[in-house]
Design an enzyme around this catalytic site. Structure first.
Site, PDB file in Angstrom:
ATOM      1  N   ASP A  82       0.361   6.346  -0.612  1.00 64.53           N
ATOM      2  CA  ASP A  82       0.254   5.144  -0.011  1.00 64.53           C
ATOM      3  C   ASP A  82      -0.875   5.248   1.087  1.00 64.53           C
ATOM      4  O   ASP A  82      -0.722   6.295   2.053  1.00 64.53           O
ATOM      5  CB  ASP A  82       1.361   4.734   0.604  1.00 64.53           C
ATOM      6  CG  ASP A  82       2.609   4.415  -0.493  1.00 64.53           C
ATOM      7  OD1 ASP A  82       2.478   4.844  -1.797  1.00 64.53           O
ATOM      8  OD2 ASP A  82       3.401   3.786  -0.254  1.00 64.53           O
TER       9      ASP A  82
ATOM     10  N   SER B 127       5.350   4.321   4.807  1.00 67.75           N
ATOM     11  CA  SER B 127       4.116   3.600   4.842  1.00 67.75           C
ATOM     12  C   SER B 127       4.456   2.592   6.113  1.00 67.75           C
ATOM     13  O   SER B 127       5.478   2.290   6.341  1.00 67.75           O
ATOM     14  CB  SER B 127       3.964   2.732   3.580  1.00 67.75           C
ATOM     15  OG  SER B 127       3.467   3.661   2.723  1.00 67.75           O
TER      16      SER B 127
ATOM     17  N   ASP C 269       7.644  -0.292   5.322  1.00 65.53           N
ATOM     18  CA  ASP C 269       6.410  -0.945   5.041  1.00 65.53           C
ATOM     19  C   ASP C 269       6.114  -1.821   6.293  1.00 65.53           C
ATOM     20  O   ASP C 269       5.445  -3.116   5.699  1.00 65.53           O
ATOM     21  CB  ASP C 269       6.186  -1.375   3.681  1.00 65.53           C
ATOM     22  CG  ASP C 269       6.487  -0.257   2.745  1.00 65.53           C
ATOM     23  OD1 ASP C 269       6.579   0.844   3.104  1.00 65.53           O
ATOM     24  OD2 ASP C 269       6.552  -0.548   1.537  1.00 65.53           O
TER      25      ASP C 269
ATOM     26  N   GLU D 188       7.528  -3.972  -2.560  1.00 62.05           N
ATOM     27  CA  GLU D 188       6.707  -2.849  -1.674  1.00 62.05           C
ATOM     28  C   GLU D 188       5.452  -3.341  -1.014  1.00 62.05           C
ATOM     29  O   GLU D 188       5.020  -4.052  -1.419  1.00 62.05           O
ATOM     30  CB  GLU D 188       6.928  -1.533  -2.244  1.00 62.05           C
ATOM     31  CG  GLU D 188       7.917  -0.714  -2.628  1.00 62.05           C
ATOM     32  CD  GLU D 188       7.936   0.571  -3.217  1.00 62.05           C
ATOM     33  OE1 GLU D 188       8.305   1.266  -2.049  1.00 62.05           O
ATOM     34  OE2 GLU D 188       7.172   0.919  -4.260  1.00 62.05           O
TER      35      GLU D 188
END
Length: 960
Positions: free
Chosen positions: A452, A532, A623, A721
């Site tokens: 990512d 992330s 995230d 996500e």
């Protein structure tokens, strides 16, 4: 814990069962008992000399909570330590000492008394329930009719509480005693209860000769109630466990817990430079973590047993009012009034959720049933209760990605409007050659793989110009590594802005996990990987960046996944920005945890559902993505719904809002799922509760308010996500990534056919009424991008991320991703038009490009289905890929040739030749469909492949 012994004993009596499941289930119960006993011994040893904060503050011992082993948590009314089996709040923890003849007192909350299980075998679990249900009604009526049962003025209890008295009466106590002993004799627990009742009689008068009120009697009655209800649930759970495929279950347990039980990885977290790093959090040793790990294992084991039972027990709808017996169980719905007594219209409040379980704690009066409501006795109308959960329709005033949306994806997976194109040029798969670090463990340099990634942006979402550079942060690790760290990459804006070789690796964002941490942060010391997030430039004139990311701890240590922030410093190399950039680790500061979930709005580690056969609860809190709107900072993040926002579990089969706007469609799909109980689809539907959450931040980046989700996907998907907000033409666009394997569907076009071959999706939503407005799915069902490339293909891409165009008036957006789990993928282009989007499918940008450049590369759309349907894995597509790769070239030849492969430079072939080959490819696809239909192919796949190889070879020779 005694209830597990009872269940184990019950299982051992099932001698008539010969299918082997009883033996396995008995072993499972024994294993759980062993883990709990071991855990208690270890905890006792580890905490022997360390009193809890409550003990220090209150000067008293506290009950050891894990002894009440079933389902303690928060119910929908906000009550804590609630038995989900009985619906009754454990305001005083009831342990085995209450019925143990070897105990020295009846102090139910004194954890200093020892627990013995010597007499537990005398308890017959098959008779307690029947005896109690047969006799407690009469017993309760005698209690109510006793004129000495007066209201306690010292307790906050309503006037019709049948279990309250304010002064002792020997005759009354003898009457109660004889009734209870009668039940105990029939149930086989006379010895245990005799001791408890004698002590209640002795302690009913305190040391000053004054009555102590109804506390001890209430506790005794609650002990009966808890024992009755919990045994019911435990036996039911044990019966449900016999239906489980234990091979799949044990395989999943081992696979899920093994990584969590590894030794801490921080010892393998070396500095990647000689810079002096600021202090890092003091980490617990492995042995210090043992009590916490064991607690988490026990909690997850308990939750998993409940999940396993529920997903293997078929739902039976029953709308009849709940039974009239003491301890009858039923359900009430949202906004049901809770009355103060059995006759008045005064209310204590209203039920604030759907399908709230209640248990009667007294006889029905005037058509109302008493139950425990918070710290009071509340009454509900009998006709407002049902014997099972009931269906309802409530969208909670936010957007749902529904099962209808999910199912309709199958109609669009092959639509070019949504497909991710693949580059013809096979050289667009270069690794990041400069991304290396020295391994102190191996003593050599290691190449890093990148997953990512995200660019450094301004707070409005546009791409940042950081002193003449574009910056990208990516998750990096050596090949096969399990502990990702964030790495920083730079690209000069005035140089080549295309291709993987335009990026320079600057090193780890943090030398050590948690460097620059604030004092006493509760989670940074447990970090095992950096996941992330997002990064913003706040001031273009200084050298700092604000980073938001996910602290991933061990599954069995506190936190699990924690939203985290820090400020870093990226300085000019040798005091000249033209010389490049360096990370000054000594200036990392304000490194702290932001949010680990509260269990109510968003799921936290404590209320994970464990596993349900072949499906693990995909717990998500990660995230974080920062944007600003009207000078207010917002952080969107990936999460799961909590108890107040539509929790996972059986309620996923009752809310129409999760399914369809059409009632008949909902009922039909619901019944289909109910009939498929125990299947993988049923388990995934049970678990699915993905959410895209949002919170507001203060100017100093502390949490201001955690708000309701923007989008949820209950009953459809368990993982949304990398949420990403983009502001364009006065609308807010919300994008998120997911995998087909997380779709609760049996449709192969939606779900895929195995763990290595499933579709990749980017979903999208749009709000026209502000950042906190109502988001409706783009393109009708939310589908923006789909890719059917298998995971083991060198062309596999994931973690797609939308970046606004440098031109605010352009509707063409760059979409980045990672390629083959190791490098930047060729960037894609997405066009946005209101509530509709279209993928650009005839060209892609260079690897890792974050801006639209003139350099474009030819593409094709793979037809995964036509290849796999006929088993022709050697058929033309890959052959033509190789041929067309030699003929491909950027459409703009004015760019720097150093960014173009030698193969591309060699492509002086005329456009007519390329068109000819493309036409031949098209014809081959038609033939690959027509010949099987004509019966000419049969099983001669190798002959067919040889034919095409010959044809392509001859054509290539002719062209040359």
């Amino acid at each position: 814990m005694e209830y597990l012994f009872m269940a184990q004993k019950k299982l051992q009596t099932q001698s008539t069962q010969t299918d082997g499941h009883w033996l396995v289930t008995t072993l499972i119960c024994s294993t759980i008992l062993g883990v709990q006993l071991f855990g208690q011994n270890v905890k006792a040893a580890a905490n022997e000399s360390v009193p809890s904060q409550n003990q220090q503050d209150a000067g008293q011992t506290m009950a050891y909570q894990p002894d009440v082993c079933l389902l303690n948590g928060n119910d929908s009314l906000g009550n804590t330590n609630t038995s989900a089996s009985s619906g009754i709040t454990d305001s005083q923890t009831i342990t085995s000492e209450a019925i143990n003849p070897q105990s020295q007192s009846v102090n139910f909350n004194d954890s200093s008394t020892s627990t013995s299980y010597d007499d537990i075998d005398t308890i017959s679990t098959s008779t307690i329930t029947s005896q109690l249900s047969a006799q407690t009604s009469d017993f309760n009526q005698q209690l109510i009719n006793t004129d000495k049962l007066q209201v306690s003025t010292t307790d906050n209890i309503t006037a019709n509480n049948p279990f309250s008295f304010s002064q002792p009466d020997e005759q009354m106590l003898d009457n109660i005693k004889s009734q209870v002993i009668s039940i105990a004799q029939n149930a086989g627990i006379e010895d245990q209860l005799q001791f408890a009742i004698d002590n209640i009689q002795q302690t009913i008068i305190d040391t000053n000769g004054q009555p102590t009120g109804n506390q001890n009697l209430d506790m005794l009655l609650k002990q009966f109630q808890t024992l009755n209800a919990q045994q019911d649930v435990m036996i039911s759970m044990a019966l449900g466990l016999t239906k489980i495929n234990w091979w799949d279950a044990i395989t999943n347990i081992v696979g899920g817990l093994a990584p969590a039980l590894l030794m801490p990885l921080n010892i393998f977290n070396p500095q990647d430079s000689s810079d002096q790093s600021p202090a890092i959090p003091v980490k617990d040793t492995f042995f210090q973590l043992i009590p916490t790990i064991i607690d988490n294992i026990v909690n997850q084991g308990t939750q998993s047993i409940m999940s396993l039972t529920e997903v293997n027990t078929k739902i039976v709808d029953d709308a009849r009012p709940m039974g009239n017996l003491l301890y009858s169980r039923g359900y009430v719905q949202k906004n049901t009034p809770v009355y103060v007594d059995s006759s008045s219209d005064a209310i204590l409040g209203k039920i604030d959720d759907y399908n709230v379980a209640i248990t009667s704690i007294g006889a029905k009066q005037n058509g109302r049933i008493p139950f425990q409501y918070a710290n009071n006795i509340g009454w509900v109308n009998e006709q407002a209760t049902t014997r099972s959960r009931q269906v309802y329709d409530d969208d909670f005033n936010w957007t749902h990605f529904t099962r209808d949306d999910m199912s309709s994806i199958a109609e669009n997976v092959n639509n070019p409007k949504y497909q991710a194109p693949r580059p013809v040029d096979q050289t667009l798969n270069q690794e990041l050659k400069g991304a290396i670090q020295r391994s102190s463990l191996l003593g050599r340099q290691e190449a890093l793989e990148v997953w990512d990634s995200w660019p450094v942006q301004n707070t409005d979402g546009t791409l940042a110009n950081y002193h003449g550079y574009h910056l990208v942060i990516g998750l990096t690790a050596p090949k096969g590594g399990i502990s990702a760290k964030m790495g920083l990459f730079s690209q000069p804006i005035n140089g080549s802005q295309t291709g993987v070789n335009s990026w320079t690796y600057l090193g780890n964002l943090f030398n050590q996990f948690g460097e620059g941490a604030v004092a006493n942060d509760p989670y940074l010391k447990y970090m095992q990987a950096e996941w992330s997030g997002s990064t913003v430039m706040l001031n273009p004139n200084d050298d700092t960046l604000r980073v938001f990311y996910t602290n991933h701890t061990h599954l069995m240590t506190p936190g699990g996944q924690v939203l985290t922030t820090a400020q870093i410093s990226v300085e000019a190399k040798d005091n000249d920005w033209a010389n490049g950039l360096v990370i000054n680790h000594s200036k990392t500061t304000d490194h702290r945890s932001l949010y680990a979930g509260d269990g109510k709005l968003y799921q936290n580690q404590q209320n994970m559902a464990g596993f349900a056969g072949s499906v693990w609860d995909d717990y998500c809190l990660r995230d974080p993505h920062l944007v600003a709107d009207h000078n207010q900072y917002y952080l969107v993040f990936e999460g799961n719904t909590g108890t107040q926002t539509g929790n996972q579990g059986l309620d996923n089969f009752y809310n129409q809002a999760y399914y369809s706007k059409d009632r008949d469609t909902f009922l039909k799909e619901r019944q289909r799922l109910i009939d498929s109980v125990g299947t993988n689809e049923y388990q995934q539907t049970y678990m699915a509760n993905a959410a895209i959450g949002i919170m507001s931040l203060n100017p100093d980046f502390t949490v201001k308010e955690v708000m309701n989700p923007l989008v949820t996907a209950n009953a459809a998907n368990d993982e949304l996500e990398r949420p990403n907000l983009v502001h364009f033409q006065n609308k807010w666009y919300l994008f998120s990534d997911t995998r087909g394997s997380h779709m609760a569907s049996t449709d192969l076009l939606v779900h895929g056919n195995d763990q290595n071959n499933y579709p990749i999706y980017m979903l999208g939503f749009v709000s026209e009424d502000g950042i906190n407005g109502h988001y409706k799915p783009l393109n009708g069902n939310g589908l923006v991008l789909v890719s059917n490339i298998p995971q083991d293909s060198p062309d596999f891409t994931y973690a797609h991320y939308v970046i606004p165009n440098q031109d605010p008036n352009s509707n063409e957006f760059v979409v980045t991703a990672y390629l083959n789990h190791k490098t930047f993928a060729p960037s894609l282009l997405l066009k946005i038009d209101g509530d509709s989007t279209t993928m650009v499918t005839d060209q892609v940008l260079g690897q890792g490009d974050v801006v639209v450049t003139p350099t474009r590369y030819s593409t094709y759309l793979s037809d995964q289905n036509s290849q796999s349907d006929f088993g022709l894995n050697l058929l033309p597509n890959r052959i033509f890929e190789s041929m067309l790769s030699a003929l491909s070239h950027p459409t703009d030849q004015s760019v720097d040739n150093s960014s173009i492969s030698a193969t591309s430079q060699h492509s002086a072939t005329s456009q007519s030749q390329e068109n000819s080959l493309a036409a031949m490819n098209s014809q081959s696809q038609s033939l690959s469909t027509a010949l099987p239909q004509a019966g000419l192919l049969a099983n001669h796949d190798y002959t067919w492949s040889a034919f095409w190889t010959t044809l392509v070879g001859l054509t290539s020779f002719g062209n040359n």
